[in-house]
Design an enzyme around this catalytic site. Sequence first.
Site, mmCIF file in Angstrom:
data_model
loop_
_atom_site.group_PDB
_atom_site.id
_atom_site.type_symbol
_atom_site.label_atom_id
_atom_site.label_comp_id
_atom_site.label_asym_id
_atom_site.label_seq_id
_atom_site.Cartn_x
_atom_site.Cartn_y
_atom_site.Cartn_z
ATOM 1 C CG ASP A 98 -0.112 -0.189 2.531
ATOM 2 O OD1 ASP A 98 1.110 0.006 2.510
ATOM 3 O OD2 ASP A 98 -0.736 -0.531 3.553
ATOM 4 C CD GLU A 120 0.719 -6.698 3.218
ATOM 5 O OE1 GLU A 120 0.654 -5.471 3.155
ATOM 6 O OE2 GLU A 120 1.523 -7.286 3.960
ATOM 7 C CD GLU A 134 0.146 4.497 4.608
ATOM 8 O OE1 GLU A 134 -0.827 5.115 5.106
ATOM 9 O OE2 GLU A 134 1.314 4.892 4.735
ATOM 10 C CG HIS A 223 6.023 4.610 9.933
ATOM 11 N ND1 HIS A 223 5.241 4.711 8.821
ATOM 12 C CD2 HIS A 223 6.002 3.300 10.278
ATOM 13 C CE1 HIS A 223 4.780 3.512 8.496
ATOM 14 N NE2 HIS A 223 5.215 2.644 9.370
ATOM 15 N NE ARG A 225 3.378 11.162 3.729
ATOM 16 C CZ ARG A 225 4.532 10.606 3.398
ATOM 17 N NH1 ARG A 225 4.820 9.395 3.788
ATOM 18 N NH2 ARG A 225 5.425 11.281 2.687
ATOM 19 C CG HIS A 256 10.269 5.997 10.058
ATOM 20 N ND1 HIS A 256 10.542 6.932 9.091
ATOM 21 C CD2 HIS A 256 9.677 4.959 9.407
ATOM 22 C CE1 HIS A 256 10.136 6.472 7.914
ATOM 23 N NE2 HIS A 256 9.609 5.275 8.081
HETATM 24 C C1 UD1 Z 1 6.490 5.118 3.785
HETATM 25 C C2 UD1 Z 1 5.129 4.709 3.226
HETATM 26 C C3 UD1 Z 1 4.306 3.999 4.298
HETATM 27 C C4 UD1 Z 1 5.092 2.842 4.905
HETATM 28 C C5 UD1 Z 1 6.428 3.375 5.431
HETATM 29 C C6 UD1 Z 1 7.267 2.248 5.974
HETATM 30 C C7 UD1 Z 1 3.992 6.098 1.542
HETATM 31 C C8 UD1 Z 1 3.240 7.326 1.300
HETATM 32 N N1 UD1 Z 1 4.381 5.895 2.812
HETATM 33 O O1 UD1 Z 1 6.267 6.098 4.785
HETATM 34 O O2 UD1 Z 1 3.115 3.496 3.718
HETATM 35 O O3 UD1 Z 1 4.341 2.306 5.966
HETATM 36 O O4 UD1 Z 1 7.140 3.984 4.330
HETATM 37 O O5 UD1 Z 1 8.313 2.729 6.773
HETATM 38 O O6 UD1 Z 1 4.257 5.351 0.643
HETATM 39 N N2 UD1 Z 1 13.825 8.792 5.155
HETATM 40 C C9 UD1 Z 1 15.201 8.739 5.123
HETATM 41 N N3 UD1 Z 1 15.801 7.550 4.822
HETATM 42 C C10 UD1 Z 1 15.112 6.403 4.593
HETATM 43 C C11 UD1 Z 1 13.707 6.470 4.656
HETATM 44 C C12 UD1 Z 1 13.084 7.663 4.924
HETATM 45 O O7 UD1 Z 1 15.890 9.735 5.333
HETATM 46 O O8 UD1 Z 1 15.718 5.369 4.327
HETATM 47 C C13 UD1 Z 1 13.171 10.099 5.432
HETATM 48 C C14 UD1 Z 1 13.299 11.062 4.242
HETATM 49 O O9 UD1 Z 1 13.398 12.373 4.738
HETATM 50 C C15 UD1 Z 1 11.966 10.857 3.519
HETATM 51 C C16 UD1 Z 1 11.047 10.684 4.708
HETATM 52 O O10 UD1 Z 1 11.779 9.893 5.647
HETATM 53 O O11 UD1 Z 1 11.633 11.948 2.688
HETATM 54 C C17 UD1 Z 1 9.716 10.078 4.417
HETATM 55 O O12 UD1 Z 1 9.804 8.880 3.657
HETATM 56 P P1 UD1 Z 1 8.463 8.365 2.913
HETATM 57 O O13 UD1 Z 1 8.745 7.095 2.230
HETATM 58 O O14 UD1 Z 1 7.875 9.464 2.125
HETATM 59 O O15 UD1 Z 1 7.450 8.152 4.105
HETATM 60 P P2 UD1 Z 1 7.416 7.071 5.259
HETATM 61 O O16 UD1 Z 1 6.876 7.767 6.455
HETATM 62 O O17 UD1 Z 1 8.706 6.403 5.357
HETATM 63 N N1 UDP Z 2 11.690 -3.070 11.070
HETATM 64 C C1 UDP Z 2 13.067 -3.062 10.952
HETATM 65 N N2 UDP Z 2 13.789 -2.176 11.707
HETATM 66 C C2 UDP Z 2 13.203 -1.292 12.560
HETATM 67 C C3 UDP Z 2 11.777 -1.296 12.643
HETATM 68 C C4 UDP Z 2 11.056 -2.183 11.881
HETATM 69 O O1 UDP Z 2 13.635 -3.860 10.199
HETATM 70 O O2 UDP Z 2 13.918 -0.527 13.209
HETATM 71 C C5 UDP Z 2 10.909 -3.992 10.213
HETATM 72 C C6 UDP Z 2 9.867 -4.822 10.921
HETATM 73 O O3 UDP Z 2 10.382 -6.066 11.313
HETATM 74 C C7 UDP Z 2 8.773 -4.966 9.863
HETATM 75 C C8 UDP Z 2 8.924 -3.732 8.996
HETATM 76 O O4 UDP Z 2 10.199 -3.180 9.308
HETATM 77 O O5 UDP Z 2 9.004 -6.083 9.022
HETATM 78 C C9 UDP Z 2 7.829 -2.721 9.294
HETATM 79 O O6 UDP Z 2 8.130 -1.533 8.651
HETATM 80 P P1 UDP Z 2 7.406 -0.181 8.986
HETATM 81 O O7 UDP Z 2 6.866 -0.211 10.362
HETATM 82 O O8 UDP Z 2 8.371 0.907 8.645
HETATM 83 O O9 UDP Z 2 6.271 -0.120 7.891
HETATM 84 P P2 UDP Z 2 4.766 -0.683 7.815
HETATM 85 O O10 UDP Z 2 4.800 -2.139 8.065
HETATM 86 O O11 UDP Z 2 3.955 0.087 8.810
HETATM 87 O O12 UDP Z 2 4.347 -0.343 6.421
#
Ligand code: UD1
Ligand code: UDP
Length: 382
Positions: A98, A120, A134, A223, A225, A256
């Site tokens: 998602d 999924e 999502e 994390h 939004r 995160h």
């Molecule tokens: C995204 C997904 C969410 C998922 C989550 C898992 C969307 C809209 N959101 O949210 O569905 O549950 O990932 O964690 O698709 N950043 C870093 N390094 C990284 C990752 C993130 O610096 O490796 C920072 C960056 O500033 C980036 C921000 O986090 O711009 C947001 O990342 P983004 O993928 O937009 O949103 P998530 O909250 O991670």
């Molecule tokens: N996870 C990880 N390191 C962390 C936190 C979570 O590897 O510090 C793994 C966790 O085991 C799970 C996945 O990340 O498999 C969940 O990711 P996240 O919570 O970012 O996203 P969501 O599942 O909500 O989309």
Amino acid sequence: MKKKILSVFGTRPEAIKMAPLVKELEKNKDIIDSKVCVTAQHREMLDQVLEIFDIHPDYDLDIMKPNQDLYEITSRVLLKMRDVLDDYKPDMVLVHGDTTTSTTAALAAFYKQIAVGHIEAGLRTGNIYSPWPEEMNRKMTGALSTWHFAPTQLARENLRTENVKEANIFVTGNTVIDALYLAASKIKSSPELEQSIIEELNGLFHTDLASVLNSKYILVTGHRRENFGDGFIHICESLQEIAREFPEVNIVYPVHLNPNVKGPVYDLLKGFKNIHLIQPLSYLPFIYLLERCYFVLTDSGGIQEEAPSFGKPVLVMRNTTERPEAVHAGTVKLVGTDKDKIVTETRRLIKEQSYYNSMAEAHNPYGDGKACERITKQLINF
Ligand code: UD1
Ligand code: UDP
């Protein structure tokens, strides 16, 4: 002619859940030509997973920018996917779950009339703003997909309610369990690996790791939004209160990298002796901590699926869940982001042993670790 299958993913959870499928597709090299495209919607958090599962993407769109918004992710992925699809010309594109990566990659494939397989598929809360974006992402991805790999019967029913053709839905279990079994067996079979996990964790904690591991510790992640702003402030205030009321309990929080999360979390929680704010963990150390924690406080989707396998109670800091199976089984409870509710439920789990025990039974409604085999078998049959 081999079937050309392109798996596309971009964030940490998609990578964890697609990794075992990529490995399974690779086992069928004689029939399937499998390539991987990462959008790198996440960068560091994605690379951690690629390294553990030894996946070397054929295409890396490298789109992440600090504090990116949904328009930026969507437009960058869509344009860059056009070139990838023109280059590889796959017969099918596989996307997961998602995220904005999944929906946009599915749209890019649809624009080229390439069939999409949704891994999924069929999770729903029924509220397009929770989780946001999502819930809408998965509905749109479903609408763009031909093949729907639903993890549970309930997910299948959700798709049936939306008039998806019965013949195009396959109940496979969730690949998260395949990944979990892979991780757990890797750790169990290698004392050196366990030692390297402990060393990695040691490097991240500013205190004696053994004293944390030997204590009752709560594992926290967050994390979403829709929780940005007040939601995160309330979450942090509840953690402050829990830390003060239970100084013997440790709170371990891999934070995160999203600046909307890191900002309030470090501002409000640093300086507490029993709150350990650490970098996002790579998958194996995270699973190692999950298996040993007392219980989990999270707004994550994937962790709601993993924790029940270890019999760990989960308090979900959201008002809705698309994963009601473990709620029905009694392991997971929704507590929203209301401070009093989070603190009250946490207090009960810490103080009332019988209540804790009632939630701490191991359940695994999400599969048997063979989802990837089932999905691959279907892909070969199409
Ligand atoms: C995204 C997904 C969410 C998922 C989550 C898992 C969307 C809209 N959101 O949210 O569905 O549950 O990932 O964690 O698709 N950043 C870093 N390094 C990284 C990752 C993130 O610096 O490796 C920072 C960056 O500033 C980036 C921000 O986090 O711009 C947001 O990342 P983004 O993928 O937009 O949103 P998530 O909250 O991670
Ligand atoms: N996870 C990880 N390191 C962390 C936190 C979570 O590897 O510090 C793994 C966790 O085991 C799970 C996945 O990340 O498999 C969940 O990711 P996240 O919570 O970012 O996203 P969501 O599942 O909500 O989309």
